[in-house]
Design a protein around this motif. Structure first.
Motif, short mmCIF file in Angstrom:
data_model
loop_
_atom_site.label_atom_id
_atom_site.label_comp_id
_atom_site.label_asym_id
_atom_site.label_seq_id
_atom_site.Cartn_x
_atom_site.Cartn_y
_atom_site.Cartn_z
N ILE A 23 0.86 -1.18 0.00
CA ILE A 23 0.00 0.00 0.00
C ILE A 23 0.90 1.23 0.00
CG2 ILE A 23 -1.88 1.19 1.17
CD1 ILE A 23 -2.55 -1.46 2.55
N ARG A 24 0.87 1.96 -1.07
CA ARG A 24 1.74 3.11 -1.23
C ARG A 24 1.12 4.36 -0.61
NH1 ARG A 24 3.73 1.50 -7.40
NH2 ARG A 24 4.72 -0.47 -6.74
N PRO A 25 1.88 5.42 -0.44
CA PRO A 25 1.36 6.60 0.26
C PRO A 25 0.09 7.19 -0.36
CG PRO A 25 3.74 6.73 0.13
CD PRO A 25 3.34 5.55 -0.70
N ASP A 26 -0.10 7.08 -1.67
CA ASP A 26 -1.30 7.61 -2.30
C ASP A 26 -2.48 6.65 -2.24
OD1 ASP A 26 -0.45 5.70 -4.04
OD2 ASP A 26 -0.46 6.98 -5.84
N GLY A 27 -2.31 5.51 -1.56
CA GLY A 27 -3.38 4.53 -1.44
C GLY A 27 -3.39 3.48 -2.52
N THR A 28 -2.51 3.58 -3.51
CA THR A 28 -2.43 2.57 -4.56
C THR A 28 -1.99 1.24 -3.95
OG1 THR A 28 -1.85 4.26 -6.18
CG2 THR A 28 -1.40 1.97 -6.77
N VAL A 29 -2.67 0.18 -4.35
CA VAL A 29 -2.41 -1.14 -3.79
C VAL A 29 -1.95 -2.08 -4.90
CG1 VAL A 29 -3.36 -3.10 -2.52
CG2 VAL A 29 -4.18 -0.78 -2.03
N HIS A 30 -0.82 -2.74 -4.69
CA HIS A 30 -0.33 -3.79 -5.57
C HIS A 30 -0.30 -5.09 -4.79
CE1 HIS A 30 1.15 -0.28 -7.87
NE2 HIS A 30 0.90 -1.05 -8.91
N ALA A 31 -0.53 -6.20 -5.49
CA ALA A 31 -0.65 -7.49 -4.82
C ALA A 31 0.12 -8.56 -5.57
CB ALA A 31 -2.11 -7.89 -4.70
N LEU A 32 0.59 -9.54 -4.81
CA LEU A 32 1.11 -10.80 -5.32
C LEU A 32 0.37 -11.90 -4.58
CD1 LEU A 32 4.94 -10.03 -5.46
CD2 LEU A 32 3.49 -10.61 -7.42
N ASN A 33 -0.30 -12.75 -5.33
CA ASN A 33 -1.17 -13.74 -4.71
C ASN A 33 -0.76 -15.13 -5.15
OD1 ASN A 33 -3.22 -15.31 -3.67
ND2 ASN A 33 -4.85 -13.91 -4.26
N CYS A 34 -0.43 -15.98 -4.18
CA CYS A 34 -0.10 -17.37 -4.44
C CYS A 34 -1.18 -18.26 -3.83
CB CYS A 34 1.27 -17.72 -3.85
SG CYS A 34 2.65 -16.90 -4.65
N GLY A 35 -2.27 -18.39 -4.55
CA GLY A 35 -3.33 -19.32 -4.16
C GLY A 35 -4.15 -18.92 -2.96
N HIS A 36 -4.11 -17.66 -2.56
CA HIS A 36 -4.81 -17.22 -1.36
C HIS A 36 -6.12 -16.51 -1.73
CE1 HIS A 36 -4.51 -16.63 2.99
NE2 HIS A 36 -5.17 -15.51 2.81
N PRO A 37 -7.13 -16.55 -0.85
CA PRO A 37 -8.36 -15.79 -1.13
C PRO A 37 -8.07 -14.29 -1.25
CG PRO A 37 -8.73 -17.36 0.65
CD PRO A 37 -7.26 -17.34 0.39
N TRP A 38 -8.70 -13.65 -2.21
CA TRP A 38 -8.55 -12.21 -2.36
C TRP A 38 -9.30 -11.49 -1.24
CZ3 TRP A 38 -5.11 -9.98 -5.37
CH2 TRP A 38 -4.64 -10.65 -6.51
N PRO A 39 -8.83 -10.31 -0.86
CA PRO A 39 -9.52 -9.57 0.21
C PRO A 39 -10.82 -8.95 -0.28
CG PRO A 39 -7.67 -8.30 -0.62
CD PRO A 39 -7.60 -9.63 -1.31
#
Length: 417
Positions: free
Chosen positions: A257-273
């Motif tokens: 979660i970057r200061p401007d609120g931008t969210v990047h993700a790396l997901n390995c088989g986990h439920p999305w939020p």
């Protein structure tokens, strides 16, 4: 910050009722035996039943009550009570007296041993709680402009940590979050949890490239599996022996979660939020995840999933699959989206309330008996509003509908080992 959720008020209430019953039962037993002895026919001799009262007292109230009540019962055994008591010989009454004293002595010694074991158990629990707090340490209520609340429910009775893990770190690269679920549950998975969390806490600060954090976790998991294999096969050669641990895997979700609120993700088989806004819960991203860690090597290129922007006042609900897979006695799954919609009615969404309401709903749905570990992390963006970057929600870019949330793979955000 809520760290561990108890098994519910029903079990506590039942324990209090049981303790109260043990407090009053010895006295009721003595009164009932004496009343029965007085009112019984001459041929009935029931005074011997008083021997059970000291044992009951030791079980419920301790050794002091056992001795006092035992002495009282022994005195009643010597004094003729009722018609049957007057017909008893002095030898019979002395025999009853001796039997009650023997029961008192045995109960006294048993209660002393139980008290020592109880103290040792409490000491072991205190040590275990301290160790578990190091593995899955409590999160602060606020971190770098984010409000946090997290909790974990272990499927193993008496354990505060199971096979689920979470951590939030404020770094120079933004707030980095991990949520994971180790195959299996309970105490057997704690070693894997400790290995992954230790690696993440270092990598989150040291790795500038977000994808390299995931690669560090993969290497840590591989080392842990090899060390565990050698421990299980100490007579093996220098080569890594085959072991069932090779089948272990971990689902992992990493967020940045970057200061401007931008969210990047790396997901390995986990439920999305889930994204929580007042009175609404919706999936935060729907991109195809990578395989879980431990099953296959990570690909050479790790594309980041661009989840858009987490706006001020919005909250993310991260969870493990135990929250969605929990079933009741009829086999029905826990309705997580409906529970989140109900829990997110406040303005703004309060992470602690969401955490409490969801865990309460889970306890009620499963009658306090979950079959898998459950971990939940809720974070709310309390940072002041900034100008929306290109691609943020609410922006009409290239004819896209306003309010759309991109959940796509960013081809410019690939990283190499």
């Amino acid at each position: 910050m809520i760290r561990t959720i108890a098994r519910g008020g029903a079990r506590v209430g039942a324990s209090r009722v049981w303790r109260t019953l043990l407090l009053v039962l010895p006295g009721l037993w003595v009164a009932a035996v004496l009343l029965w002895e007085i009112l019984s026919p001459p041929q009935a001799q029931l005074i011997q039943l008083l021997a059970a009262a000291p044992a009951i007292a030791c079980a419920g109230t301790g050794r002091r009550s056992c001795v006092l009540l035992g002495g009282l019962c022994a005195a009643f055994a010597l004094v003729p009570v009722g018609t049957a008591g007057r017909d008893e010989s002095i030898g019979t009454r002395c025999g009853t007296f001796a039997a009650i004293l023997a029961v008192v002595l045995a109960s006294y010694l048993t209660a002393g041993r139980r008290a020592r074991l109880q103290r040792e158990l409490e000491s072991a629990r205190a040590v275990a709680d301290a160790a578990q707090a190091v593995v899955l340490r409590p999160l602060p209520p606020r971190l770098d402009g984010l409000a946090l609340a997290a909790g974990q429910l272990s499927a193993s009775r008496g354990a505060a940590v199971g096979g689920d893990l979470y951590e939030v770190m404020a770094t120079a690269h933004g707030v980095r979050v991990v949520m994971g679920d180790v195959r299996g549950h309970g105490l057997a998975a704690i070693g894997t949890v400790a290995a992954l969390l230790g690696s993440f806490r270092d990598a989150a600060h040291e790795e500038a490239e977000f994808a390299d954090v995931l690669r560090r976790l993969e290497r840590a998991l591989d080392r842990h599996h090899r060390e565990r294999s050698r421990h299980e096969h100490p007579a093996s050669s220098a080569t890594d022996p085959p072991s069932p641990v090779a089948e272990d895997f971990v689902t992992v979700l990493l967020l940045e979660i970057r200061p401007d609120g931008t969210v990047h993700a790396l997901n390995c088989g986990h439920p999305w939020p889930y994204l929580l806004t007042p009175g609404q819960a919706e999936p935060f991203a729907q991109a195809e995840p990578l395989p879980p860690l431990g099953l296959f090597p990570l690909p050479e290129k790790l594309p980041l999933t661009d989840c858009g922007q987490l706006l001020p006042g919005e909250a993310l609900f991260l969870h493990t699959d135990g929250a969605e897979d929990a079933r009741n006695g009829k086999g029905h799954f826990f309705p997580l989206p409906a529970a989140l919609t109900e829990a997110a009615k406040a303005q703004p969404v309060e992470p602690r309330d969401v955490l409490r309401d969801v865990f309460t709903g889970l306890q009620h749905h499963t009658a306090g008996s979950t079959t898998d570990d459950v971990a939940i992390l809720v974070l709310r963006n309390d940072r002041p509003a900034l100008s929306a970057p290109l691609g943020a929600r609410g922006c009409d870019i290239g004819g896209s509908a306003a309010g759309a949330r991109p959940a796509t793979t960013d081809p410019q955000s690939t990283n190499h080992l």
